[in-house]
Design an enzyme around this catalytic site. Sequence first.
Site, PDB file in Angstrom:
ATOM      1  N   PRO A  91     -24.061 -26.509 -23.380  1.00 24.34           N
ATOM      2  CA  PRO A  91     -24.646 -25.092 -23.020  1.00 24.34           C
ATOM      3  C   PRO A  91     -24.501 -24.050 -24.173  1.00 24.34           C
ATOM      4  O   PRO A  91     -23.548 -24.089 -24.965  1.00 24.34           O
ATOM      5  CB  PRO A  91     -23.968 -24.708 -21.538  1.00 24.34           C
ATOM      6  CG  PRO A  91     -22.609 -25.330 -21.817  1.00 24.34           C
ATOM      7  CD  PRO A  91     -22.682 -26.445 -22.537  1.00 24.34           C
ATOM      8  N   GLY A  95     -18.008 -19.830 -28.010  1.00 19.74           N
ATOM      9  CA  GLY A  95     -16.948 -20.213 -27.972  1.00 19.74           C
ATOM     10  C   GLY A  95     -16.864 -21.955 -27.890  1.00 19.74           C
ATOM     11  O   GLY A  95     -15.748 -22.289 -28.219  1.00 19.74           O
ATOM     12  N   LEU A  96     -18.067 -22.568 -27.767  1.00 17.91           N
ATOM     13  CA  LEU A  96     -18.034 -23.940 -27.948  1.00 17.91           C
ATOM     14  C   LEU A  96     -18.771 -24.725 -28.726  1.00 17.91           C
ATOM     15  O   LEU A  96     -19.145 -25.671 -28.592  1.00 17.91           O
ATOM     16  CB  LEU A  96     -18.790 -24.444 -26.463  1.00 17.91           C
ATOM     17  CG  LEU A  96     -18.235 -23.727 -25.080  1.00 17.91           C
ATOM     18  CD1 LEU A  96     -19.130 -24.436 -23.750  1.00 17.91           C
ATOM     19  CD2 LEU A  96     -16.765 -24.136 -24.918  1.00 17.91           C
ATOM     20  N   GLY A  97     -18.857 -23.737 -29.969  1.00 19.34           N
ATOM     21  CA  GLY A  97     -18.955 -24.349 -31.164  1.00 19.34           C
ATOM     22  C   GLY A  97     -20.830 -24.798 -30.983  1.00 19.34           C
ATOM     23  O   GLY A  97     -21.067 -25.531 -31.830  1.00 19.34           O
ATOM     24  N   SER A  99     -23.206 -23.447 -32.179  1.00 19.77           N
ATOM     25  CA  SER A  99     -23.903 -22.824 -33.287  1.00 19.77           C
ATOM     26  C   SER A  99     -23.808 -24.131 -34.298  1.00 19.77           C
ATOM     27  O   SER A  99     -24.859 -24.627 -34.827  1.00 19.77           O
ATOM     28  CB  SER A  99     -23.700 -21.676 -33.752  1.00 19.77           C
ATOM     29  OG  SER A  99     -22.363 -21.675 -34.139  1.00 19.77           O
ATOM     30  N   ALA A 100     -22.711 -24.632 -34.475  1.00 22.04           N
ATOM     31  CA  ALA A 100     -22.471 -25.733 -35.328  1.00 22.04           C
ATOM     32  C   ALA A 100     -23.169 -26.782 -34.735  1.00 22.04           C
ATOM     33  O   ALA A 100     -23.478 -27.942 -35.694  1.00 22.04           O
ATOM     34  CB  ALA A 100     -21.037 -25.727 -35.631  1.00 22.04           C
ATOM     35  N   ALA A 101     -23.008 -27.079 -33.502  1.00 28.99           N
ATOM     36  CA  ALA A 101     -23.731 -28.275 -33.041  1.00 28.99           C
ATOM     37  C   ALA A 101     -24.985 -28.455 -33.324  1.00 28.99           C
ATOM     38  O   ALA A 101     -25.672 -29.399 -33.689  1.00 28.99           O
ATOM     39  CB  ALA A 101     -23.246 -28.389 -31.580  1.00 28.99           C
ATOM     40  N   ASP A 142     -15.647 -26.035 -36.726  1.00 30.90           N
ATOM     41  CA  ASP A 142     -16.615 -26.323 -35.798  1.00 30.90           C
ATOM     42  C   ASP A 142     -17.633 -27.406 -36.430  1.00 30.90           C
ATOM     43  O   ASP A 142     -17.919 -28.378 -35.798  1.00 30.90           O
ATOM     44  CB  ASP A 142     -17.363 -24.897 -35.475  1.00 30.90           C
ATOM     45  CG  ASP A 142     -16.890 -23.897 -34.690  1.00 30.90           C
ATOM     46  OD1 ASP A 142     -15.564 -24.333 -34.452  1.00 30.90           O
ATOM     47  OD2 ASP A 142     -17.290 -23.241 -33.910  1.00 30.90           O
TER      48      ASP A 142
HETATM   49  O1  PMV Z   1     -16.765 -18.963 -30.962  1.00 24.87           O
HETATM   50  P1  PMV Z   1     -16.943 -20.112 -31.850  1.00 24.87           P
HETATM   51  O2  PMV Z   1     -17.427 -21.303 -30.907  1.00 24.87           O
HETATM   52  O3  PMV Z   1     -18.080 -20.098 -32.762  1.00 24.87           O
HETATM   53  O4  PMV Z   1     -15.643 -20.701 -32.630  1.00 24.87           O
HETATM   54  C1  PMV Z   1     -15.078 -19.741 -33.502  1.00 24.87           C
HETATM   55  C2  PMV Z   1     -13.902 -20.286 -34.093  1.00 24.87           C
HETATM   56  C3  PMV Z   1     -13.113 -19.357 -35.213  1.00 24.87           C
HETATM   57  O5  PMV Z   1     -11.776 -19.972 -35.293  1.00 24.87           O
HETATM   58  C4  PMV Z   1     -12.879 -17.929 -34.450  1.00 24.87           C
HETATM   59  C5  PMV Z   1     -14.031 -19.258 -36.417  1.00 24.87           C
HETATM   60  C6  PMV Z   1     -13.564 -20.428 -37.264  1.00 24.87           C
HETATM   61  O6  PMV Z   1     -14.522 -20.544 -38.016  1.00 24.87           O
HETATM   62  O7  PMV Z   1     -12.761 -21.342 -37.266  1.00 24.87           O
END
Ligand code: PMV
Length: 312
Positions: A91, A95-97, A99-101, A142
């Site tokens: 989803p 916080g679950l990455g 965007s990187a996924a 991520d």
């Molecule tokens: O919130 P997310 O899923 O984009 O995770 C960010 C993780 C951080 O440690 C806050 C940033 C990073 O690039 O490591």
Amino acid sequence: MGKGSGYGKVILFGEHFVVYGMPGIVSAIDSTDAEVTKAVKGINIKDERKTAKGYSEKKRLQQIESIERMLKAMEVDPKIGLDIWIGGSLPGFSGLGASAASSVAIAKAIAQELSLQIPDERINQIAYEAEKAYAGNPSGIDNTAATYGGLMWFKKSMASGPDTVEKLHMRKPVEIVIGSTGKVANTKAMVEGVAERKKKNPQKYDPLFKQAESLAVAGRRALEASDLKKLGDLMNENHRLLQEIGISSKELDMLVDLARKQGAFGAKLTGGGGGGCMIALTPGKDLQGKVLSAIKSLGFEVLGTKIGVNPY
Ligand code: PMV
């Protein structure tokens, strides 16, 4: 048509601290899929992920910038026309990455559509460039989890060398619950906020960063020994550090407390904070179900999954 996918992730130890070269532990979870077809003009995105309310709208500009960065890193003509579809089981919760996924999924799909042979190592670097649009100064944790999956130890190189990435193993996968506050968070703003506060108040922040490092080391030991009680205690401790650096929120603290009261071995926010998601360590289906129902009954979105799954 080109296709690709990238993993989502939960950070068990070290979010934010990893940006400064402290070690972190991350486990891949569900994935995002992308399909890409050449189009006459423009970058046309159809985003069919399940998301938190307002997620797609709030991330739209960063998403466009990330694709521009990606095309540049791939040395593809920036004027190329592409129809991009995004979906999959992960989803779009902060916080679950996610965007990187999506960056890994899209980069792989573009490569396939344009018949470019791009090894994973390069896909990871391309996704890192794309992540800058969402996170400003990302650690790389991520995109690395999104590219390779698995349970891993990650340490950003603060010099020019490669980051340290080591696969970790647990005796068996363990159930976790992910609770979403429903609030879309801006990772870039959260990362910048920590940088500012750290600069202003090194007496407070430097020792916290040292503690985060020790916690990750102890967390690794507990994970590898499958000492789940210890692992949970250390996750609780990590949440406290994250509160101290100012990235938790009322809702995150409330969900973390609730999960602990329901018997979770440990609970903490995960990812950028300021909204987004928390995770609870809930070994066994019964405990997982109990914590999941408690969070759900308050009207929050939940996800039950496992860490340490192979071949994630
Ligand atoms: O919130 P997310 O899923 O984009 O995770 C960010 C993780 C951080 O440690 C806050 C940033 C990073 O690039 O490591």
